[in-house]
Design an enzyme around this catalytic site. Sequence first.
Site, PDB file in Angstrom:
ATOM      1  N   ASP A   1       0.879  -1.170   0.000  1.00 29.47           N
ATOM      2  CA  ASP A   1       0.000   0.000   0.000  1.00 29.47           C
ATOM      3  C   ASP A   1       0.917   1.222   0.000  1.00 29.47           C
ATOM      4  O   ASP A   1       1.394   1.651   1.051  1.00 29.47           O
ATOM      5  CB  ASP A   1      -0.894  -0.027   1.244  1.00 29.47           C
ATOM      6  CG  ASP A   1      -1.844   1.158   1.303  1.00 29.47           C
ATOM      7  OD1 ASP A   1      -2.192   1.706   0.244  1.00 29.47           O
ATOM      8  OD2 ASP A   1      -2.232   1.539   2.433  1.00 29.47           O
TER       9      ASP A   1
ATOM     10  N   ASP B   1      -2.314   0.800   7.455  1.00 28.33           N
ATOM     11  CA  ASP B   1      -1.401   0.649   6.317  1.00 28.33           C
ATOM     12  C   ASP B   1      -1.056  -0.821   6.097  1.00 28.33           C
ATOM     13  O   ASP B   1      -1.026  -1.300   4.963  1.00 28.33           O
ATOM     14  CB  ASP B   1      -0.118   1.463   6.541  1.00 28.33           C
ATOM     15  CG  ASP B   1      -0.407   2.936   6.737  1.00 28.33           C
ATOM     16  OD1 ASP B   1      -0.884   3.573   5.786  1.00 28.33           O
ATOM     17  OD2 ASP B   1      -0.166   3.438   7.851  1.00 28.33           O
TER      18      ASP B   1
ATOM     19  N   GLU C   1      -1.250  -1.513  -4.685  1.00 31.30           N
ATOM     20  CA  GLU C   1      -2.488  -0.757  -4.838  1.00 31.30           C
ATOM     21  C   GLU C   1      -2.241   0.486  -5.677  1.00 31.30           C
ATOM     22  O   GLU C   1      -1.262   1.198  -5.474  1.00 31.30           O
ATOM     23  CB  GLU C   1      -3.062  -0.355  -3.480  1.00 31.30           C
ATOM     24  CG  GLU C   1      -4.433   0.291  -3.605  1.00 31.30           C
ATOM     25  CD  GLU C   1      -5.111   0.491  -2.272  1.00 31.30           C
ATOM     26  OE1 GLU C   1      -6.267   0.069  -2.146  1.00 31.30           O
ATOM     27  OE2 GLU C   1      -4.486   1.065  -1.360  1.00 31.30           O
TER      28      GLU C   1
END
Length: 168
Positions: A9, A141, A69
Amino acid sequence: MTTHILGLDPGLEKTGWAVLRTYGSELQFVAGGVIRTETKSTMAQRLKVIHDDIHEIMNTYKPEYAAVEEVYVNVNARSSLKLGQARGICLLVPRLHGASVAEYTPLQVKKAVVGYGRAEKEQLAKVVRMLLPTARFSTHDTSDAAAVAICHAHTSGSLNQLGLKKSK
């Protein structure tokens, strides 16, 4: 067959990461954390921290796949550019280690994990905790990174079953 997936991420200040082990359709949390950079450091120094930490993760866990992502474009073009540079490191380092790299939008991640693309962040975290009961996440996260890895496991498994997945 056992495989390892690194979920990432991306963020310039905080990049979440999680490594999952797959056994067929079963998922197991291996490790995860957050790569943090100092806001007072130069851009080059911050990108090097992200690079070096992902490099270490790749050497330690040797994942065959990485799932990253995609990020929303901010209204502030300068912020988007900086975030894009961090994301570029997240795409590059696993590929340099020979991992197959895939990208997923937040909508794709939520749909694959929760079943609904407009799910709230807390809903996503709750399902991730249910799917990975041994995992302990200190921040969103890390759980977000785990969600990206879960998305890849579910998506790549479906593509394999349909005979649509291409090899590296």
